[in-house]
Design a protein around this motif. Structure first.
Motif, PDB file in Angstrom:
ATOM      1  N   CYS A 126       0.813  -1.245   0.155  1.00 43.74           N
ATOM      2  CA  CYS A 126      -0.086   0.071   0.051  1.00 43.74           C
ATOM      3  C   CYS A 126       0.867   1.121   0.115  1.00 43.74           C
ATOM      4  CB  CYS A 126      -0.870  -0.107   1.171  1.00 43.74           C
ATOM      5  SG  CYS A 126      -0.110   0.427   2.765  1.00 43.74           S
ATOM      6  N   ALA A 127       0.213   2.490  -0.074  1.00 50.74           N
ATOM      7  CA  ALA A 127       1.103   3.920   0.137  1.00 50.74           C
ATOM      8  C   ALA A 127       2.049   3.822   1.175  1.00 50.74           C
ATOM      9  CB  ALA A 127       0.294   4.874   0.055  1.00 50.74           C
ATOM     10  N   GLY A 128       1.247   3.368   2.468  1.00 55.79           N
ATOM     11  CA  GLY A 128       2.148   3.661   3.759  1.00 55.79           C
ATOM     12  C   GLY A 128       2.531   4.920   3.984  1.00 55.79           C
ATOM     13  N   ARG A 129       3.435   5.286   5.038  1.00 58.17           N
ATOM     14  CA  ARG A 129       4.011   6.539   5.540  1.00 58.17           C
ATOM     15  C   ARG A 129       4.965   6.988   4.386  1.00 58.17           C
ATOM     16  NH1 ARG A 129       5.524   5.918  11.738  1.00 58.17           N
ATOM     17  NH2 ARG A 129       3.480   6.290  12.482  1.00 58.17           N
ATOM     18  N   PRO A 130       5.043   8.020   4.076  1.00 61.63           N
ATOM     19  CA  PRO A 130       4.410   9.271   4.544  1.00 61.63           C
ATOM     20  C   PRO A 130       2.939   9.659   3.891  1.00 61.63           C
ATOM     21  CG  PRO A 130       5.899  10.253   3.229  1.00 61.63           C
ATOM     22  CD  PRO A 130       6.184   8.706   2.949  1.00 61.63           C
ATOM     23  N   GLY A 131       2.662   8.827   2.758  1.00 61.87           N
ATOM     24  CA  GLY A 131       1.512   9.242   2.003  1.00 61.87           C
ATOM     25  C   GLY A 131      -0.021   8.888   2.638  1.00 61.87           C
ATOM     26  N   CYS A 132      -0.175   8.080   3.624  1.00 62.34           N
ATOM     27  CA  CYS A 132      -1.178   7.552   4.361  1.00 62.34           C
ATOM     28  C   CYS A 132      -1.267   8.191   5.616  1.00 62.34           C
ATOM     29  CB  CYS A 132      -1.772   6.301   4.042  1.00 62.34           C
ATOM     30  SG  CYS A 132      -3.051   5.874   4.910  1.00 62.34           S
ATOM     31  N   VAL A 133      -1.901   8.851   6.172  1.00 60.95           N
ATOM     32  CA  VAL A 133      -1.963   9.257   7.687  1.00 60.95           C
ATOM     33  C   VAL A 133      -2.320   8.055   8.756  1.00 60.95           C
ATOM     34  CG1 VAL A 133      -4.739   9.842   7.674  1.00 60.95           C
ATOM     35  CG2 VAL A 133      -2.948  11.048   9.095  1.00 60.95           C
ATOM     36  N   LYS A 134      -3.085   7.154   8.028  1.00 65.15           N
ATOM     37  CA  LYS A 134      -3.480   5.693   8.985  1.00 65.15           C
ATOM     38  C   LYS A 134      -2.305   4.827   9.053  1.00 65.15           C
ATOM     39  CE  LYS A 134      -8.310   6.053   8.000  1.00 65.15           C
ATOM     40  NZ  LYS A 134      -8.854   6.670   9.561  1.00 65.15           N
ATOM     41  N   ALA A 135      -1.271   5.002   8.124  1.00 68.48           N
ATOM     42  CA  ALA A 135      -0.297   4.060   8.117  1.00 68.48           C
ATOM     43  C   ALA A 135       0.651   4.170   9.335  1.00 68.48           C
ATOM     44  CB  ALA A 135       0.619   4.107   6.879  1.00 68.48           C
ATOM     45  N   LEU A 136       0.946   2.986   9.695  1.00 73.80           N
ATOM     46  CA  LEU A 136       2.192   2.679  10.896  1.00 73.80           C
ATOM     47  C   LEU A 136       3.558   2.799  10.813  1.00 73.80           C
ATOM     48  CD1 LEU A 136      -0.414   0.413  13.042  1.00 73.80           C
ATOM     49  CD2 LEU A 136       0.051   2.987  13.214  1.00 73.80           C
ATOM     50  N   ALA A 137       3.852   2.502   9.220  1.00 74.11           N
ATOM     51  CA  ALA A 137       5.188   2.357   8.959  1.00 74.11           C
ATOM     52  C   ALA A 137       5.217   2.754   7.368  1.00 74.11           C
ATOM     53  CB  ALA A 137       5.454   0.793   9.014  1.00 74.11           C
ATOM     54  N   ASP A 138       6.486   2.850   7.001  1.00 73.47           N
ATOM     55  CA  ASP A 138       6.984   3.106   5.880  1.00 73.47           C
ATOM     56  C   ASP A 138       7.084   1.611   4.942  1.00 73.47           C
ATOM     57  OD1 ASP A 138       8.213   3.853   3.216  1.00 73.47           O
ATOM     58  OD2 ASP A 138       9.352   5.188   3.904  1.00 73.47           O
ATOM     59  N   ARG A 144      -6.240 -10.272  -4.577  1.00 75.40           N
ATOM     60  CA  ARG A 144      -7.117 -11.446  -4.149  1.00 75.40           C
ATOM     61  C   ARG A 144      -6.575 -12.943  -4.166  1.00 75.40           C
ATOM     62  NH1 ARG A 144     -12.559 -10.180  -5.192  1.00 75.40           N
ATOM     63  NH2 ARG A 144     -13.144 -12.287  -5.798  1.00 75.40           N
ATOM     64  N   GLY A 145      -6.953 -13.878  -3.554  1.00 70.01           N
ATOM     65  CA  GLY A 145      -6.300 -15.208  -3.556  1.00 70.01           C
ATOM     66  C   GLY A 145      -5.449 -15.488  -2.153  1.00 70.01           C
ATOM     67  N   GLN A 146      -4.828 -16.321  -2.476  1.00 70.12           N
ATOM     68  CA  GLN A 146      -3.677 -16.711  -1.302  1.00 70.12           C
ATOM     69  C   GLN A 146      -2.460 -15.700  -1.330  1.00 70.12           C
ATOM     70  OE1 GLN A 146      -1.778 -20.535  -1.573  1.00 70.12           O
ATOM     71  NE2 GLN A 146      -1.541 -20.746   0.585  1.00 70.12           N
ATOM     72  N   VAL A 147      -2.328 -14.929  -0.415  1.00 69.01           N
ATOM     73  CA  VAL A 147      -1.507 -13.912  -0.204  1.00 69.01           C
ATOM     74  C   VAL A 147      -0.745 -13.912   1.079  1.00 69.01           C
ATOM     75  CG1 VAL A 147      -0.691 -11.547  -0.271  1.00 69.01           C
ATOM     76  CG2 VAL A 147      -2.630 -12.654  -1.967  1.00 69.01           C
ATOM     77  N   LEU A 148       0.552 -13.930   1.240  1.00 73.19           N
ATOM     78  CA  LEU A 148       0.990 -13.597   2.542  1.00 73.19           C
ATOM     79  C   LEU A 148       1.117 -12.172   2.989  1.00 73.19           C
ATOM     80  CD1 LEU A 148       2.962 -14.491   5.108  1.00 73.19           C
ATOM     81  CD2 LEU A 148       4.874 -14.104   3.655  1.00 73.19           C
ATOM     82  N   GLN A 149       0.599 -11.839   4.222  1.00 73.30           N
ATOM     83  CA  GLN A 149       0.437 -10.462   4.352  1.00 73.30           C
ATOM     84  C   GLN A 149       1.301 -10.101   5.586  1.00 73.30           C
ATOM     85  OE1 GLN A 149      -4.016  -9.601   5.204  1.00 73.30           O
ATOM     86  NE2 GLN A 149      -4.571 -11.336   4.118  1.00 73.30           N
ATOM     87  N   MET A 150       1.831  -8.910   5.370  1.00 73.33           N
ATOM     88  CA  MET A 150       2.939  -8.124   6.211  1.00 73.33           C
ATOM     89  C   MET A 150       2.084  -7.086   6.755  1.00 73.33           C
ATOM     90  SD  MET A 150       5.310 -10.412   6.225  1.00 73.33           S
ATOM     91  CE  MET A 150       6.753  -9.690   7.125  1.00 73.33           C
ATOM     92  N   ILE A 151       1.531  -7.064   7.886  1.00 75.50           N
ATOM     93  CA  ILE A 151       0.670  -6.119   8.249  1.00 75.50           C
ATOM     94  C   ILE A 151       1.222  -5.196   9.556  1.00 75.50           C
ATOM     95  CG2 ILE A 151      -1.573  -5.516   9.305  1.00 75.50           C
ATOM     96  CD1 ILE A 151      -2.390  -7.910   8.267  1.00 75.50           C
ATOM     97  N   ALA A 152       1.685  -4.063   9.244  1.00 77.65           N
ATOM     98  CA  ALA A 152       2.276  -2.910  10.212  1.00 77.65           C
ATOM     99  C   ALA A 152       1.558  -2.754  11.538  1.00 77.65           C
ATOM    100  CB  ALA A 152       2.585  -1.732   9.647  1.00 77.65           C
ATOM    101  N   THR A 153       2.090  -2.931  12.611  1.00 76.77           N
ATOM    102  CA  THR A 153       1.406  -2.578  13.943  1.00 76.77           C
ATOM    103  C   THR A 153       2.263  -1.735  14.625  1.00 76.77           C
ATOM    104  OG1 THR A 153       2.416  -4.499  15.251  1.00 76.77           O
ATOM    105  CG2 THR A 153       0.649  -5.030  13.914  1.00 76.77           C
ATOM    106  N   THR A 154       1.822  -1.231  15.874  1.00 70.20           N
ATOM    107  CA  THR A 154       2.688  -0.355  16.707  1.00 70.20           C
ATOM    108  C   THR A 154       3.899  -1.061  17.354  1.00 70.20           C
ATOM    109  OG1 THR A 154       1.513  -1.208  18.588  1.00 70.20           O
ATOM    110  CG2 THR A 154       0.798   0.919  17.306  1.00 70.20           C
ATOM    111  N   ASN A 155       4.027  -2.404  16.907  1.00 66.42           N
ATOM    112  CA  ASN A 155       5.322  -3.219  17.721  1.00 66.42           C
ATOM    113  C   ASN A 155       5.799  -4.305  16.342  1.00 66.42           C
ATOM    114  OD1 ASN A 155       5.004  -2.703  20.183  1.00 66.42           O
ATOM    115  ND2 ASN A 155       3.261  -3.936  20.227  1.00 66.42           N
ATOM    116  N   GLY A 156       5.721  -3.457  15.145  1.00 62.99           N
ATOM    117  CA  GLY A 156       6.744  -4.049  14.079  1.00 62.99           C
ATOM    118  C   GLY A 156       5.412  -4.839  13.118  1.00 62.99           C
ATOM    119  N   TYR A 157       5.801  -5.751  12.316  1.00 63.21           N
ATOM    120  CA  TYR A 157       4.896  -6.326  11.410  1.00 63.21           C
ATOM    121  C   TYR A 157       4.345  -7.663  11.905  1.00 63.21           C
ATOM    122  CZ  TYR A 157       6.277  -3.100   7.777  1.00 63.21           C
ATOM    123  OH  TYR A 157       6.444  -1.803   6.963  1.00 63.21           O
ATOM    124  N   GLU A 158       3.136  -7.833  11.512  1.00 64.63           N
ATOM    125  CA  GLU A 158       2.308  -9.152  11.733  1.00 64.63           C
ATOM    126  C   GLU A 158       2.133  -9.787  10.636  1.00 64.63           C
ATOM    127  OE1 GLU A 158      -1.991  -9.867  12.758  1.00 64.63           O
ATOM    128  OE2 GLU A 158      -1.064  -9.160  14.604  1.00 64.63           O
TER     129      GLU A 158
END
Length: 394
Positions: A331-343, A376-390
């Protein structure tokens, strides 16, 4: 069928366009629709210059084969330039011209029909209906040439060159001839607007309507035109498309049936610099953008293909199907998105640079739990959190 994953919307769709820009965290963002993902060399050159002179110097490719320019400093000048380039045929309809098409458009080994011509016809018909300017900016059309590459992307209305019409990705027994595909698709969009309740939850997609595909199909079967019919046995047909999947970009040379060559190139994280876009335009070839954020150059002679591969490599676009960039999105991530928790763009690039080849499963990097741009479909997701990626995989 349940109401859908996004029922009960309380606001109108606010998808950005070339005129209705979005105020992102890094500035104004404009999205330009490219029906069928088609853009001429001249048009791409205009977009490259706009990104360099008016924006942040980057052109983003979207999952609908459209383009975005970020950090716009003068949206009025930008709109005037894209209109002059023929990229804004109807200001009223500019956000609803969402039309996917098989990138090779009948040229590949499994292609049956030149759906790009149909995409252009659909675009003209869409813009000719004033009422259809009220479609949500998320409403999506797709035209599959028989390859079944875009049939599984869950468009609201999909025409298959095999003679079937899918609604919200479902085959429920509608058949159509090629010469009546465009009128039927327009009727389906009209039927969607007819089904929207003025006092109930808003819906942006057919799948968000309770029993949406069945309701739209019923209206089409009852239409005076009679161009939508049930199969001979009167029962809905089986799904005439593969299940939705995360297609890995098919980088490299593709032999066309007429003896010509098409080249598909990976665009790292779906972002072209203005210099890369300008160099791509300088090749002089028409370009097809894909829903997988790649670029395709069709109709090349073997000699032209050799030169095109060299030109693509020189600007950092690879035609190696085993490249570590294959199947990696973000996704766009930081600094493009105000909701993003990481670049996530920078983190994904560092991760890819540590790979030796393409990951076994497509990987998507998200700056927050909304997971924007998730394929869409089977994808490994790396989701930013306040404690790194999940890590998450469905």
């Amino acid at each position: 069928m349940p109401v859908g994953e996004s029922s009960g919307r309380s606001r109108p769709d606010a998808c950005p366009g070339a005129l209705q820009v979005h105020e992102a965290a890094d500035g104004l963002l404009a999205r330009v629709r490219l029906p069928g993902g088609a853009v001429s060399a001249a048009q791409l050159r205009v977009l490259a210059v706009c990104a360099a002179e008016l924006g942040a110097g980057v052109i983003e490719l979207t999952s609908r084969a459209n383009v975005q320019v970020r950090g716009l400093r003068s949206p009025e000048i930008f709109a005037g330039r894209v209109a002059a380039a023929g990229l804004l045929p109807s200001p009223a309809h500019e956000r609803v011209r969402n039309i996917l098409a098989s990138p090779l458009s009948g040229r590949g080994p499994d292609g049956l029909l030149d759906v790009l011509a149909t995409a252009y016809a659909l675009d003209r018909a869409l813009c000719a209906r004033p009422r259809l300017a009220a479609l949500p900016g998320r409403f999506l059309f797709a035209l599959d040439d028989g390859t079944r590459d875009v049939a599984g992307l869950g468009a609201d209305v999909t025409y298959l060159a095999t003679g079937r019409l899918l609604l919200a990705g479902r085959d429920i027994g509608l058949t159509v001839a090629p010469d009546t595909a465009v009128p039927l698709m327009i009727d389906a969009a009209e039927a969607f607007l007819d089904e929207l309740s003025t006092d109930g939850p808003r819906a942006w997609r057919i799948r968000e309507l309770p029993d949406g595909p069945a309701r739209i199909a019923s209206r089409l079967r009852d239409a005076p035109s009679g161009i939508a019919t049930r199969p001979p046995d009167g029962r809905p047909g089986r799904m005439d498309a593969p299940p939705a999947s995360a297609r890995r970009p098919c980088a490299g040379r593709i032999a066309q049936r007429d003896g010509s060559v098409a080249i598909e190139a990976l665009v790292p994280l779906g972002r072209l610099t203005s210099a890369q876009a300008g160099a791509l335009a300088h090749t002089g070839h028409a370009v097809r953008l894909t829903p997988w954020r790649t670029v395709v150059l069709p109709d090349l002679s073997p000699g032209e293909a050799d030169r095109a591969e060299q030109a693509l490599a020189a600007i950092g676009l690879t035609t190696d199907p085993d490249s570590p960039w294959a199947g990696v999105t973000a996704c766009a991530g930081r600094p493009g998105c105000v909701k993003a928790l990481a670049d996530v763009q920078a983190d994904a690039r560092r991760w890819v640079h540590g790979l030796g080849r393409a990951p076994a499963t497509p990987v998507h990097w998200s700056g927050c739990g909304r997971r924007c741009g998730l394929p869409r479909g089977q994808v490994l997701q790396m989701i930013a959190t306040t404690n790194g990626y999940e890590e998450h995989q469905e």
